[in-house]
Design a protein around this motif. Structure first.
Motif, PDB file in Angstrom:
ATOM      1  N   ALA A 231       0.840  -1.197   0.000  1.00 31.11           N
ATOM      2  CA  ALA A 231       0.000   0.000   0.000  1.00 31.11           C
ATOM      3  C   ALA A 231       0.874   1.244   0.000  1.00 31.11           C
ATOM      4  N   THR A 232       0.521   2.207  -0.853  1.00 31.66           N
ATOM      5  CA  THR A 232       1.220   3.486  -0.867  1.00 31.66           C
ATOM      6  C   THR A 232       0.203   4.612  -0.791  1.00 31.66           C
ATOM      7  N   ARG A 233       0.516   5.595   0.025  1.00 32.79           N
ATOM      8  CA  ARG A 233      -0.319   6.790   0.139  1.00 32.79           C
ATOM      9  C   ARG A 233       0.347   8.006  -0.494  1.00 32.79           C
ATOM     10  N   GLU A 234       1.484   7.785  -1.108  1.00 30.57           N
ATOM     11  CA  GLU A 234       2.169   8.861  -1.842  1.00 30.57           C
ATOM     12  C   GLU A 234       1.625   8.907  -3.273  1.00 30.57           C
ATOM     13  N   VAL A 235       0.326   9.084  -3.389  1.00 24.48           N
ATOM     14  CA  VAL A 235      -0.336   8.878  -4.681  1.00 24.48           C
ATOM     15  C   VAL A 235       0.100   9.907  -5.713  1.00 24.48           C
ATOM     16  N   ALA A 236       0.108  11.184  -5.349  1.00 23.59           N
ATOM     17  CA  ALA A 236       0.435  12.232  -6.316  1.00 23.59           C
ATOM     18  C   ALA A 236       1.878  12.117  -6.790  1.00 23.59           C
ATOM     19  N   ALA A 237       2.808  11.916  -5.864  1.00 19.35           N
ATOM     20  CA  ALA A 237       4.225  11.801  -6.236  1.00 19.35           C
ATOM     21  C   ALA A 237       4.460  10.558  -7.088  1.00 19.35           C
ATOM     22  N   HIS A 238       3.797   9.468  -6.731  1.00 19.66           N
ATOM     23  CA  HIS A 238       3.908   8.225  -7.486  1.00 19.66           C
ATOM     24  C   HIS A 238       3.405   8.434  -8.916  1.00 19.66           C
ATOM     25  N   ALA A 239       2.259   9.093  -9.054  1.00 22.86           N
ATOM     26  CA  ALA A 239       1.673   9.320 -10.377  1.00 22.86           C
ATOM     27  C   ALA A 239       2.580  10.194 -11.227  1.00 22.86           C
ATOM     28  N   GLN A 240       3.156  11.231 -10.633  1.00 15.65           N
ATOM     29  CA  GLN A 240       4.035  12.125 -11.386  1.00 15.65           C
ATOM     30  C   GLN A 240       5.245  11.364 -11.914  1.00 15.65           C
ATOM     31  N   MET A 241       5.842  10.534 -11.072  1.00 18.21           N
ATOM     32  CA  MET A 241       7.000   9.762 -11.503  1.00 18.21           C
ATOM     33  C   MET A 241       6.611   8.738 -12.557  1.00 18.21           C
ATOM     34  N   LEU A 242       5.450   8.130 -12.389  1.00 18.13           N
ATOM     35  CA  LEU A 242       4.984   7.121 -13.340  1.00 18.13           C
ATOM     36  C   LEU A 242       4.796   7.731 -14.725  1.00 18.13           C
ATOM     37  N   ARG A 243       4.180   8.906 -14.781  1.00 19.93           N
ATOM     38  CA  ARG A 243       3.999   9.591 -16.068  1.00 19.93           C
ATOM     39  C   ARG A 243       5.352   9.895 -16.713  1.00 19.93           C
ATOM     40  N   ARG A 244       6.271  10.405 -15.888  1.00 20.40           N
ATOM     41  CA  ARG A 244       7.586  10.775 -16.405  1.00 20.40           C
ATOM     42  C   ARG A 244       8.329   9.551 -16.940  1.00 20.40           C
ATOM     43  N   GLN A 245       8.278   8.466 -16.192  1.00 16.56           N
ATOM     44  CA  GLN A 245       8.966   7.247 -16.609  1.00 16.56           C
ATOM     45  C   GLN A 245       8.321   6.645 -17.856  1.00 16.56           C
ATOM     46  N   LEU A 246       7.005   6.674 -17.918  1.00 16.09           N
ATOM     47  CA  LEU A 246       6.323   6.130 -19.098  1.00 16.09           C
ATOM     48  C   LEU A 246       6.735   6.889 -20.351  1.00 16.09           C
ATOM     49  N   ASP A 247       6.744   8.210 -20.285  1.00 16.85           N
ATOM     50  CA  ASP A 247       7.152   9.012 -21.440  1.00 16.85           C
ATOM     51  C   ASP A 247       8.606   8.717 -21.818  1.00 16.85           C
ATOM     52  N   ALA A 248       9.465   8.591 -20.825  1.00 17.93           N
ATOM     53  CA  ALA A 248      10.883   8.335 -21.099  1.00 17.93           C
ATOM     54  C   ALA A 248      11.089   6.955 -21.715  1.00 17.93           C
ATOM     55  N   MET A 249      10.340   5.960 -21.247  1.00 13.52           N
ATOM     56  CA  MET A 249      10.473   4.611 -21.790  1.00 13.52           C
ATOM     57  C   MET A 249      10.002   4.552 -23.236  1.00 13.52           C
ATOM     58  N   VAL A 250       8.927   5.260 -23.543  1.00 13.48           N
ATOM     59  CA  VAL A 250       8.434   5.286 -24.921  1.00 13.48           C
ATOM     60  C   VAL A 250       9.439   5.998 -25.830  1.00 13.48           C
ATOM     61  N   ARG A 251      10.004   7.115 -25.365  1.00  8.24           N
ATOM     62  CA  ARG A 251      11.014   7.820 -26.168  1.00  8.24           C
ATOM     63  C   ARG A 251      12.231   6.929 -26.419  1.00  8.24           C
ATOM     64  N   LEU A 252      12.651   6.230 -25.371  1.00  5.21           N
ATOM     65  CA  LEU A 252      13.782   5.316 -25.518  1.00  5.21           C
ATOM     66  C   LEU A 252      13.487   4.264 -26.577  1.00  5.21           C
ATOM     67  N   ALA A 253      12.329   3.644 -26.498  1.00  9.67           N
ATOM     68  CA  ALA A 253      11.967   2.589 -27.444  1.00  9.67           C
ATOM     69  C   ALA A 253      11.926   3.125 -28.869  1.00  9.67           C
ATOM     70  N   GLN A 254      11.307   4.273 -29.046  1.00 10.53           N
ATOM     71  CA  GLN A 254      11.205   4.848 -30.390  1.00 10.53           C
ATOM     72  C   GLN A 254      12.581   5.210 -30.946  1.00 10.53           C
ATOM     73  N   GLY A 255      13.464   5.669 -30.078  1.00 12.07           N
ATOM     74  CA  GLY A 255      14.800   6.036 -30.519  1.00 12.07           C
ATOM     75  C   GLY A 255      15.648   4.844 -30.914  1.00 12.07           C
ATOM     76  N   GLU A 256      15.340   3.687 -30.346  1.00 13.64           N
ATOM     77  CA  GLU A 256      16.111   2.474 -30.648  1.00 13.64           C
ATOM     78  C   GLU A 256      15.377   1.545 -31.612  1.00 13.64           C
ATOM     79  N   ALA A 257      14.285   2.009 -32.190  1.00 16.95           N
ATOM     80  CA  ALA A 257      13.417   1.123 -32.982  1.00 16.95           C
ATOM     81  C   ALA A 257      14.160   0.391 -34.082  1.00 16.95           C
ATOM     82  N   HIS A 258      15.112   1.062 -34.727  1.00 15.46           N
ATOM     83  CA  HIS A 258      15.800   0.468 -35.879  1.00 15.46           C
ATOM     84  C   HIS A 258      17.294   0.274 -35.617  1.00 15.46           C
ATOM     85  N   ALA A 259      17.678   0.308 -34.350  1.00 16.88           N
ATOM     86  CA  ALA A 259      19.093   0.214 -34.008  1.00 16.88           C
ATOM     87  C   ALA A 259      19.588  -1.228 -34.103  1.00 16.88           C
ATOM     88  N   PRO A 260      20.845  -1.416 -34.498  1.00 16.80           N
ATOM     89  CA  PRO A 260      21.438  -2.750 -34.377  1.00 16.80           C
ATOM     90  C   PRO A 260      21.489  -3.147 -32.899  1.00 16.80           C
TER      91      PRO A 260
END
Length: 319
Positions: A231-260
């Motif tokens: 259980a976590t009650r740090e809901v707002a901070a958790h959500a902010q980090m989750l959004r940031r990480q999700l965006d960063a993970m998608v950018r990473l994936a798109q940037g490496e889409a065609h990489a060797p």
């Protein structure tokens, strides 16, 4: 040692013992002598689940529901075995996942494909099929009554299309499965717990996940009951980090889409992304220890991002 963490409003966090301590949780909700489990962990967790019920002084026939947020085996692998001990309980599952628990053949094949035969056998064993007449499939907005306590079902795709979350009005909390990400207590920093999305194969969909996260937040929850972990009650901070990480993970994936060597680059990119976030938060644990704790998630998240990338470029009608 079995770990049972009592929360207000009759909620117990059960450490299933899967992988390591404080990695995988199931929940027991008790209301006026009636009970429901939410998520089960794998087969090996069943004695702990029954032990939590016994600690409340309840018999197995006091359980009305075994609710699984989705059918990945760290959440639902023990459902069939657990139901054999609970004469009155029904399995509550998303309609997209129900058939996989009634006949788990395809589910086990998928697990072996991801983890290999040896690991699948060690960690999950053989799944026990759930009798079809004990299955209750859900729909968005459905309400389950536990001794008059409403448990609302919300369809929350993004991690998987067979995922739903459970809103408990009594505690103003969501049982989030994997929709609200992962936050291991062992990776707590000076800024709070480190949180990140899970993109485990094979149904990661970032836009759907963003929408599901915002849907959970719209109810202004006071607590989130995470399967990974607690259980976590740090809901707002958790959500902010989750959004940031999700965006960063998608950018990473798109940037490496065609990489060797795309797989290796994704794994290393995720590793550096997570370690940077931990350092920014003031984590005092050595980076090598943090990386070791996250290694399984890094591998699975990289696989899931690759599946998502391949789906973006697949010919129409084949994705």
């Amino acid at each position: 040692m079995d770990i049972y963490e009592l929360q207000p409003h009759g909620v117990t966090v059960i450490d299933t013992g899967f992988v390591r301590p404080r990695f995988d949780a199931a929940y027991l909700v008790v209301q006026d002598g009636r009970a429901a489990y939410i998520d089960t962990g794998p087969n090996s967790a069943v004695p702990r689940l029954l032990g939590a019920l016994e600690r409340h002084g309840l018999a197995p026939d006091a359980v009305d529901y075994v609710i699984v947020t989705h059918v990945h085996l760290d959440h639902a692998g023990g459902a069939g075995l657990l139901l054999q001990h609970l004469p009155r309980a029904r399995l509550v599952v998303h309609p997209r996942g129900a058939r996989h628990l009634v006949d788990p053949t395809a589910l086990m094949q998928g697990v072996r494909a991801v983890y290999g035969d040896e690991v699948a056998a060690r960690d999950y064993g053989e799944l026990v099929p759930v009798p079809a007449d004990r299955v209750l499939t859900t729909h968005d907005g459905m309400v389950l009554e536990l001794a008059g306590r409403p448990l609302l079902v919300a369809d929350t795709p993004g991690h998987a299309r067979h995922h739903h979350c459970i809103w408990d009005a009594a505690s103003r909390g969501w049982f989030t499965g994997d929709t609200f990400g992962i936050a291991y207590p062992d990776l707590t920093t000076g800024s709070g717990r480190f949180a990140f999305p899970t993109t485990t194969p094979v149904q990661f969909e970032p836009e759907a996940l963003r929408e599901s996260i915002e849907r959970l937040l719209a109810r202004e929850p006071q607590v989130m009951y995470l399967t990974h972990f607690g259980a976590t009650r740090e809901v707002a901070a958790h959500a902010q980090m989750l959004r940031r990480q999700l965006d960063a993970m998608v950018r990473l994936a798109q940037g490496e889409a065609h990489a060797p060597a795309r797989s290796e680059r994704l794994r290393e990119g995720l590793r550096q992304l997570y370690l940077h976030e931990l350092a920014q938060g003031g984590c005092t644990r050595p980076a090598a220890e943090c990386a070791a704790l996250l290694e399984g998630d890094i591998e699975l998240n990289a696989q899931g991002l690759e599946v998502w990338l391949d789906r973006q470029t697949a010919p129409k009608g084949t994705a």
